[in-house]
Write an enzyme that holds these catalytic residues in place. Structure first.
Site, PDB file in Angstrom:
ATOM      1  N   SER A  97       0.804  -1.231   0.000  1.00 27.42           N
ATOM      2  CA  SER A  97       0.000   0.000   0.000  1.00 27.42           C
ATOM      3  C   SER A  97       0.833   1.275   0.000  1.00 27.42           C
ATOM      4  O   SER A  97       0.277   2.372   0.068  1.00 27.42           O
ATOM      5  CB  SER A  97      -0.909   0.016   1.242  1.00 27.42           C
ATOM      6  OG  SER A  97      -1.777  -1.080   1.216  1.00 27.42           O
ATOM      7  N   GLY A  98       2.161   1.134  -0.042  1.00 28.57           N
ATOM      8  CA  GLY A  98       3.006   2.323  -0.023  1.00 28.57           C
ATOM      9  C   GLY A  98       3.908   2.389   1.207  1.00 28.57           C
ATOM     10  O   GLY A  98       4.460   3.448   1.528  1.00 28.57           O
ATOM     11  N   THR A  99       4.090   1.242   1.855  1.00 28.85           N
ATOM     12  CA  THR A  99       4.911   1.155   3.067  1.00 28.85           C
ATOM     13  C   THR A  99       6.337   1.658   2.840  1.00 28.85           C
ATOM     14  O   THR A  99       6.858   2.446   3.635  1.00 28.85           O
ATOM     15  CB  THR A  99       5.018  -0.337   3.499  1.00 28.85           C
ATOM     16  OG1 THR A  99       3.817  -1.012   3.158  1.00 28.85           O
ATOM     17  CG2 THR A  99       5.340  -0.461   4.962  1.00 28.85           C
ATOM     18  N   HIS A 158       2.610  -4.341   9.638  1.00 28.52           N
ATOM     19  CA  HIS A 158       1.422  -4.636   8.830  1.00 28.52           C
ATOM     20  C   HIS A 158       0.287  -5.140   9.729  1.00 28.52           C
ATOM     21  O   HIS A 158      -0.749  -5.581   9.229  1.00 28.52           O
ATOM     22  CB  HIS A 158       1.724  -5.722   7.791  1.00 28.52           C
ATOM     23  CG  HIS A 158       2.563  -5.260   6.621  1.00 28.52           C
ATOM     24  ND1 HIS A 158       2.417  -4.028   6.034  1.00 28.52           N
ATOM     25  CD2 HIS A 158       3.550  -5.898   5.916  1.00 28.52           C
ATOM     26  CE1 HIS A 158       3.276  -3.925   5.021  1.00 28.52           C
ATOM     27  NE2 HIS A 158       3.974  -5.032   4.937  1.00 28.52           N
ATOM     28  N   ARG A 180      -4.273   2.333   0.186  1.00 25.95           N
ATOM     29  CA  ARG A 180      -4.163   2.430  -1.282  1.00 25.95           C
ATOM     30  C   ARG A 180      -5.350   1.724  -1.900  1.00 25.95           C
ATOM     31  O   ARG A 180      -5.932   0.805  -1.294  1.00 25.95           O
ATOM     32  CB  ARG A 180      -2.849   1.740  -1.708  1.00 25.95           C
ATOM     33  CG  ARG A 180      -2.496   1.888  -3.161  1.00 25.95           C
ATOM     34  CD  ARG A 180      -1.201   1.140  -3.483  1.00 25.95           C
ATOM     35  NE  ARG A 180      -0.756   1.422  -4.835  1.00 25.95           N
ATOM     36  CZ  ARG A 180       0.211   0.779  -5.453  1.00 25.95           C
ATOM     37  NH1 ARG A 180       0.866  -0.197  -4.847  1.00 25.95           N
ATOM     38  NH2 ARG A 180       0.549   1.092  -6.689  1.00 25.95           N
ATOM     39  N   SER A 188      -0.242  -5.295  -7.277  1.00 26.24           N
ATOM     40  CA  SER A 188       1.113  -5.184  -6.725  1.00 26.24           C
ATOM     41  C   SER A 188       1.471  -6.432  -5.919  1.00 26.24           C
ATOM     42  O   SER A 188       2.561  -6.992  -6.058  1.00 26.24           O
ATOM     43  CB  SER A 188       1.187  -3.940  -5.832  1.00 26.24           C
ATOM     44  OG  SER A 188       2.477  -3.771  -5.332  1.00 26.24           O
ATOM     45  N   TYR A 246      -2.186   6.701  -0.554  1.00 23.26           N
ATOM     46  CA  TYR A 246      -1.138   6.609  -1.579  1.00 23.26           C
ATOM     47  C   TYR A 246      -1.450   7.512  -2.774  1.00 23.26           C
ATOM     48  O   TYR A 246      -0.585   8.190  -3.312  1.00 23.26           O
ATOM     49  CB  TYR A 246      -1.028   5.141  -2.028  1.00 23.26           C
ATOM     50  CG  TYR A 246       0.046   4.837  -3.042  1.00 23.26           C
ATOM     51  CD1 TYR A 246       1.330   4.498  -2.651  1.00 23.26           C
ATOM     52  CD2 TYR A 246      -0.240   4.854  -4.409  1.00 23.26           C
ATOM     53  CE1 TYR A 246       2.313   4.187  -3.590  1.00 23.26           C
ATOM     54  CE2 TYR A 246       0.733   4.557  -5.350  1.00 23.26           C
ATOM     55  CZ  TYR A 246       2.012   4.223  -4.927  1.00 23.26           C
ATOM     56  OH  TYR A 246       2.974   3.921  -5.860  1.00 23.26           O
ATOM     57  N   ARG A 314       8.378  -1.671  -8.230  1.00 21.78           N
ATOM     58  CA  ARG A 314       7.943  -2.259  -9.497  1.00 21.78           C
ATOM     59  C   ARG A 314       7.619  -1.141 -10.476  1.00 21.78           C
ATOM     60  O   ARG A 314       8.394  -0.807 -11.335  1.00 21.78           O
ATOM     61  CB  ARG A 314       6.739  -3.187  -9.262  1.00 21.78           C
ATOM     62  CG  ARG A 314       6.358  -4.038 -10.458  1.00 21.78           C
ATOM     63  CD  ARG A 314       5.151  -4.893 -10.160  1.00 21.78           C
ATOM     64  NE  ARG A 314       3.964  -4.083  -9.891  1.00 21.78           N
ATOM     65  CZ  ARG A 314       3.082  -3.703 -10.803  1.00 21.78           C
ATOM     66  NH1 ARG A 314       3.231  -4.081 -12.055  1.00 21.78           N
ATOM     67  NH2 ARG A 314       2.039  -2.963 -10.481  1.00 21.78           N
ATOM     68  N   LYS A 315       6.449  -0.484 -10.301  1.00 22.28           N
ATOM     69  CA  LYS A 315       6.086   0.623 -11.196  1.00 22.28           C
ATOM     70  C   LYS A 315       5.824   1.907 -10.420  1.00 22.28           C
ATOM     71  O   LYS A 315       6.052   3.003 -10.914  1.00 22.28           O
ATOM     72  CB  LYS A 315       4.833   0.263 -11.985  1.00 22.28           C
ATOM     73  CG  LYS A 315       5.074  -0.633 -13.168  1.00 22.28           C
ATOM     74  CD  LYS A 315       3.851  -0.643 -14.061  1.00 22.28           C
ATOM     75  CE  LYS A 315       3.992  -1.652 -15.177  1.00 22.28           C
ATOM     76  NZ  LYS A 315       2.702  -1.894 -15.844  1.00 22.28           N
TER      77      LYS A 315
HETATM   78  P1  PAP Z   1       5.483  -3.862   1.341  1.00 27.03           P
HETATM   79  O1  PAP Z   1       4.132  -3.901   1.961  1.00 27.03           O
HETATM   80  O2  PAP Z   1       5.956  -5.203   0.869  1.00 27.03           O
HETATM   81  O3  PAP Z   1       6.491  -3.137   2.164  1.00 27.03           O
HETATM   82  P2  PAP Z   1       4.839  -1.539  -0.195  1.00 27.03           P
HETATM   83  O4  PAP Z   1       6.024  -0.662  -0.166  1.00 27.03           O
HETATM   84  O5  PAP Z   1       3.716  -1.234   0.720  1.00 27.03           O
HETATM   85  O6  PAP Z   1       5.314  -3.050  -0.029  1.00 27.03           O
HETATM   86  O7  PAP Z   1       4.230  -1.564  -1.652  1.00 27.03           O
HETATM   87  C1  PAP Z   1       5.015  -1.682  -2.791  1.00 27.03           C
HETATM   88  C2  PAP Z   1       4.394  -0.771  -3.836  1.00 27.03           C
HETATM   89  O8  PAP Z   1       4.801   0.582  -3.571  1.00 27.03           O
HETATM   90  C3  PAP Z   1       4.874  -1.109  -5.227  1.00 27.03           C
HETATM   91  O9  PAP Z   1       3.776  -0.775  -6.065  1.00 27.03           O
HETATM   92  P3  PAP Z   1       3.588  -1.376  -7.562  1.00 27.03           P
HETATM   93  O10 PAP Z   1       3.745  -2.848  -7.458  1.00 27.03           O
HETATM   94  O11 PAP Z   1       2.199  -0.972  -7.965  1.00 27.03           O
HETATM   95  O12 PAP Z   1       4.624  -0.741  -8.396  1.00 27.03           O
HETATM   96  C4  PAP Z   1       6.042  -0.158  -5.377  1.00 27.03           C
HETATM   97  O13 PAP Z   1       6.421   0.077  -6.710  1.00 27.03           O
HETATM   98  C5  PAP Z   1       5.482   1.082  -4.722  1.00 27.03           C
HETATM   99  N1  PAP Z   1       6.535   2.019  -4.290  1.00 27.03           N
HETATM  100  C6  PAP Z   1       7.699   1.720  -3.678  1.00 27.03           C
HETATM  101  N2  PAP Z   1       8.404   2.837  -3.451  1.00 27.03           N
HETATM  102  C7  PAP Z   1       7.680   3.865  -3.938  1.00 27.03           C
HETATM  103  C8  PAP Z   1       7.907   5.281  -4.016  1.00 27.03           C
HETATM  104  N3  PAP Z   1       9.006   5.816  -3.563  1.00 27.03           N
HETATM  105  N4  PAP Z   1       6.926   6.020  -4.572  1.00 27.03           N
HETATM  106  C9  PAP Z   1       5.794   5.466  -5.048  1.00 27.03           C
HETATM  107  N5  PAP Z   1       5.541   4.142  -5.014  1.00 27.03           N
HETATM  108  C10 PAP Z   1       6.467   3.348  -4.466  1.00 27.03           C
END
Ligand code: PAP
Length: 348
Positions: A97-99, A158, A180, A188, A246, A314-315
């Site tokens: 969710s943007g952790t 979490h 998010r 994701s 997010y 990822r994206k």
């Molecule tokens: P986690 O719960 O495993 O720690 P978390 O960081 O919450 O993961 O979520 C990862 C998502 O945040 C990914 O989204 P996506 O798969 O849709 O791409 C990741 O790309 C996105 N993410 C990580 N860092 C950033 C950032 N700095 N800005 C925006 N989105 C980000």
């Protein structure tokens, strides 16, 4: 005032022997809760994994892929062992969710007088060399669980609101939650779990993962209840629980980061705002920058403790789920979300 947070988790990189010792300690935690876990309702979730329902949410049990992190036993141990201080800050979220982004932002905000941000030299700031997950460890991972006195003042979780260790609530420390859109969380999450997988035979199809996620039995699900728990808490205790989104962070990072800094007790001064400090932190914590810093493979697989750092980038886009979900899947998730969030001011 807040306790000073330390540079980063000293456990970011470990040797094989240390890894063995940590696994042994995590095995002891699993043993400690064996009887309690055996009484919990169980269901099959994705990737041949059983999940156990504990206090209304589903978790895997024991060791799974990269250790016993985030297992139901890890949640129980955090509940029993964590002693939060009033000065602590906890960053909370449903997975994906943007952790990682929130960790980077909070860490950068709270340490900004200590560390110089120098994107050009690429050397001075911890976030230019290590992952946000090493700067801000989760309480339900071995960083904390094998060493319960370890607490650097800024931690993440979490765990759903109603299952948080009591001391987090009773100490009056601050909590920041990021939510998010469930469709983007799902896509994701699906990419993430298949990326974890070394064994193609256990990878999960989008269709199967969707059924599990939408019926709420994915790890930490149901997502809607996770979000609602923190949302309600943010209305009841607005000085202690900040609810972020997010999508809003993507839309207006400047405003969201200023709000976050204020809530954390580290507001930007007029001078900092005038000299571009807010923008500097946003840039440091941007998806592009963090992805570049966390590219494979600085540490080597043999010694890294958890999932490889790149897996968290990822994206980083809003609305990417539209590229994966069928119209029917979108309708199903939208319907559940609408019903669950009915009457609540949760924008998605
Ligand atoms: P986690 O719960 O495993 O720690 P978390 O960081 O919450 O993961 O979520 C990862 C998502 O945040 C990914 O989204 P996506 O798969 O849709 O791409 C990741 O790309 C996105 N993410 C990580 N860092 C950033 C950032 N700095 N800005 C925006 N989105 C980000």
């Amino acid at each position: 005032m807040f306790s000073p947070i330390v540079f980063h988790s000293p456990l970011a990189i470990i040797t094989k022997d240390e890894k063995k010792a940590r696994n042994a300690k995590m095995a002891a935690i699993i043993e400690r809760y064996k009887d309690k876990v055996s009484t919990l309702p169980k269901q099959e979730s994705w990737m041949n994994m059983d999940v156990y329902k504990y206090q209304g949410f589903w978790y895997h049990q024991g060791f799974w892929y990269h250790g016993a992190n985030f297992s139901v036993e890890a949640v129980m141990a955090a509940q029993d062992d964590l002693k939060a201080k009033p000065t602590d800050v906890f960053l909370a979220s449903h997975p994906k969710s943007g952790t990682t982004w929130l960790k980077a932002l909070a860490y950068a905000i709270m340490t900004r007088t200590k560390f110089k941000i120098d994107l050009a030299s690429n050397l001075t700031h911890p976030l230019l060399t290590i992952s946000p997950h090493d700067c801000v460890p989760f309480i339900e991972t071995d960083s904390f669980l094998i060493n319960p006195s370890y607490n650097n003042g800024l931690m993440a979780t979490h765990i759903p609101y109603n299952s948080l260790p009591e001391s987090i609530i009773n100490s009056g420390c601050r909590i920041v939650y990021v939510c998010r859109n469930p469709k983007d969380v799902f896509v994701s999450f699906w990419h993430f779990i298949n990326g974890l997988n070394d064994d193609a035979s256990t990878s999960v199809s989008l269709k199967d993962a969707f059924e599990i996620f939408s019926s709420g039995i994915s790890p930490h699900g149901p997502i809607w209840d996770h979000v609602i728990g923190y949302h309600k808490a943010s209305l009841e205790r607005p000085d202690k629980v900040l609810f972020l989104n997010y999508e809003e962070m993507q839309k207006d990072a400047n405003n969201e980061v200023k709000n976050l800094a204020k809530f954390l007790g580290y507001p930007f001064t007029e001078e900092e705002e005038a000299t571009g400090k807010v923008e500097e932190i946003i840039k440091l914590c941007s998806f592009d920058n963090l992805r570049e810093v966390n590219k494979p493979n600085k540490d080597g697989d043999e010694t890294s403790t958890v999932v490889s750092d790149e897996a968290f980038f990822r994206k980083g886009k809003v609305g990417d789920s539209i590229n994966y979900l069928t119209t029917e899947m979108i309708q199903i998730l939208d319907k559940i979300t609408k019903e669950k969030y009915d009457g609540l001011d949760i924008s998605i």
